[in-house]
Write a protein that holds these residues in place. Structure first.
Motif, PDB file in Angstrom:
ATOM      1  N   THR A 195       0.831  -1.196   0.000  1.00 12.73           N
ATOM      2  CA  THR A 195       0.000   0.000   0.000  1.00 12.73           C
ATOM      3  C   THR A 195       0.869   1.250   0.000  1.00 12.73           C
ATOM      4  O   THR A 195       2.097   1.167   0.188  1.00 12.73           O
ATOM      5  N   LEU A 196       0.245   2.383  -0.231  1.00 18.55           N
ATOM      6  CA  LEU A 196       0.966   3.647  -0.353  1.00 18.55           C
ATOM      7  C   LEU A 196       1.779   3.952   0.903  1.00 18.55           C
ATOM      8  O   LEU A 196       1.277   3.879   2.022  1.00 18.55           O
ATOM      9  N   SER A 197       3.034   4.306   0.702  1.00 19.82           N
ATOM     10  CA  SER A 197       3.932   4.600   1.810  1.00 19.82           C
ATOM     11  C   SER A 197       3.367   5.700   2.704  1.00 19.82           C
ATOM     12  O   SER A 197       2.917   6.747   2.226  1.00 19.82           O
ATOM     13  N   GLY A 198       3.362   5.447   4.004  1.00 22.03           N
ATOM     14  CA  GLY A 198       2.903   6.426   4.969  1.00 22.03           C
ATOM     15  C   GLY A 198       1.407   6.540   5.129  1.00 22.03           C
ATOM     16  O   GLY A 198       0.920   7.333   5.937  1.00 22.03           O
ATOM     17  N   SER A 199       0.661   5.748   4.386  1.00 24.87           N
ATOM     18  CA  SER A 199      -0.795   5.850   4.397  1.00 24.87           C
ATOM     19  C   SER A 199      -1.391   5.289   5.689  1.00 24.87           C
ATOM     20  O   SER A 199      -0.737   4.553   6.440  1.00 24.87           O
ATOM     21  N   TYR A 200      -2.663   5.628   5.922  1.00 23.32           N
ATOM     22  CA  TYR A 200      -3.364   5.053   7.067  1.00 23.32           C
ATOM     23  C   TYR A 200      -3.347   3.533   6.978  1.00 23.32           C
ATOM     24  O   TYR A 200      -3.135   2.844   7.990  1.00 23.32           O
ATOM     25  N   MET A 201      -3.561   3.005   5.788  1.00 28.52           N
ATOM     26  CA  MET A 201      -3.627   1.553   5.619  1.00 28.52           C
ATOM     27  C   MET A 201      -2.299   0.895   6.011  1.00 28.52           C
ATOM     28  O   MET A 201      -2.281  -0.159   6.660  1.00 28.52           O
ATOM     29  N   ALA A 202      -1.188   1.523   5.646  1.00 27.23           N
ATOM     30  CA  ALA A 202       0.126   0.986   6.011  1.00 27.23           C
ATOM     31  C   ALA A 202       0.321   1.013   7.520  1.00 27.23           C
ATOM     32  O   ALA A 202       0.776   0.031   8.129  1.00 27.23           O
ATOM     33  N   GLN A 203      -0.031   2.126   8.136  1.00 25.74           N
ATOM     34  CA  GLN A 203       0.153   2.267   9.577  1.00 25.74           C
ATOM     35  C   GLN A 203      -0.731   1.303  10.359  1.00 25.74           C
ATOM     36  O   GLN A 203      -0.289   0.691  11.340  1.00 25.74           O
ATOM     37  N   GLU A 204      -1.977   1.147   9.935  1.00 27.50           N
ATOM     38  CA  GLU A 204      -2.899   0.264  10.638  1.00 27.50           C
ATOM     39  C   GLU A 204      -2.497  -1.199  10.477  1.00 27.50           C
ATOM     40  O   GLU A 204      -2.578  -1.981  11.436  1.00 27.50           O
ATOM     41  N   ALA A 205      -2.057  -1.566   9.273  1.00 28.36           N
ATOM     42  CA  ALA A 205      -1.625  -2.946   9.051  1.00 28.36           C
ATOM     43  C   ALA A 205      -0.422  -3.280   9.937  1.00 28.36           C
ATOM     44  O   ALA A 205      -0.352  -4.366  10.521  1.00 28.36           O
ATOM     45  N   LYS A 206       0.502  -2.344  10.076  1.00 22.56           N
ATOM     46  CA  LYS A 206       1.652  -2.556  10.956  1.00 22.56           C
ATOM     47  C   LYS A 206       1.213  -2.667  12.412  1.00 22.56           C
ATOM     48  O   LYS A 206       1.726  -3.498  13.161  1.00 22.56           O
ATOM     49  N   ARG A 207       0.254  -1.824  12.812  1.00 20.39           N
ATOM     50  CA  ARG A 207      -0.246  -1.871  14.191  1.00 20.39           C
ATOM     51  C   ARG A 207      -0.840  -3.234  14.503  1.00 20.39           C
ATOM     52  O   ARG A 207      -0.711  -3.749  15.623  1.00 20.39           O
TER      53      ARG A 207
END
Length: 257
Positions: free
Chosen positions: A145-157
């Motif tokens: 997913t797009l770098s720095g996006s909400y989706m990236a952050q939530e998936a990492k969380r």
């Protein structure tokens, strides 16, 4: 310090008798491919054939689900519920998984397409629904997913495997989103500038936004296109330049934990 990056390309985007892109040529240059799953492009025969070509070239495969918008190539925004978003993604991921299994391949990652990609990157309800679907289907699938996006952050969380994606030939807004294709600065047209940008993104985790501001960015995978001979030549130059600058090019499974 060691640097790793994946090169990915959207392929299998023909439909019926219509061919789009130079899939066989681009697969000689990239390490991962995102295969259209039949809604914005692609069809069952194309999906099967594309996986066979990827297998022959030892390229990792990913599902590339889009909105049900064949006429608009999946680039038009649609109003869908979170339940619909989850089902749309799963339906297409499941279809490609069937062809992957029969060809002895596995799905490495999932990357949404077009408007689905852009909307889920920033809209919490859509992103959460898509991530719920991946977790339920196969927790080992990498979310591209797009770098720095909400989706990236939530998936990492959530502890999911995440590949943050950058674009070699696209302009960035100051908030890290891509410049709208219809606006000035949407595309980087100078090959040398594009190559310098991707090396900078990988090594320094910075990129210059369209307003001149330096912004943070993570580059696990670089999206490139292979829709004409000049594009193939450009991708080949990118790969060689990365290697020359001490950046190892490999598929996501090899370094995303």
């Amino acid at each position: 310090m060691k640097f790793f990056v994946d090169l990915n390309s959207d392929i299998g985007e023909g439909y019926g008798a219509y061919k789009m892109g130079m899939d066989e040529e681009i697969m000689k240059c990239v390490t991962s491919v995102n295969i259209a799953c039949g809604w914005h492009a692609g069809d069952p025969l194309i999906m099967d054939k594309t996986i066979k070509i990827a297998k022959a070239n030892e390229v990792a495969i990913g599902a590339h689900p889009g909105y049900p918008d064949l006429l608009g190539f999946g680039r038009r925004k649609m109003v869908v519920t979170p339940e619909e978003a989850k089902a749309y993604m799963l339906y297409q991921l499941g279809a490609l998984s069937a062809f992957a299994k029969t060809n002895g391949k596995k799905i490495q990652h999932m990357k949404l397409h077009g408007a689905f990609y852009n909307m889920a990157a920033v809209e919490k309800n859509l992103a959460d629904a898509v991530l719920d679907g991946i977790e339920e289907f196969d927790k080992n699938i990498i979310v591209m997913t797009l770098s720095g996006s909400y989706m990236a952050q939530e998936a990492k969380r959530r502890g999911m495997r995440v590949a943050e994606e950058v674009f070699a030939d696209r302009g960035y807004n100051a908030d890290g989103t891509l410049v709208n294709r219809a606006l000035p600065g949407a595309f980087v047209k100078d090959p040398e500038e594009a190559i310098a940008r991707v090396i900078k993104m990988v090594k320094t985790k910075k990129v210059t936004a369209v307003n001149g501001e330096e912004i943070d960015i993570n580059a696990d995978s670089i999206c490139v296109h292979g829709d004409n001979p000049k594009a193939i030549e450009f991708v080949d130059r990118i790969r060689k330049s990365l290697i020359e600058n001490g950046i190892e090019v490999k598929s996501l499974d090899e370094f995303i934990k």
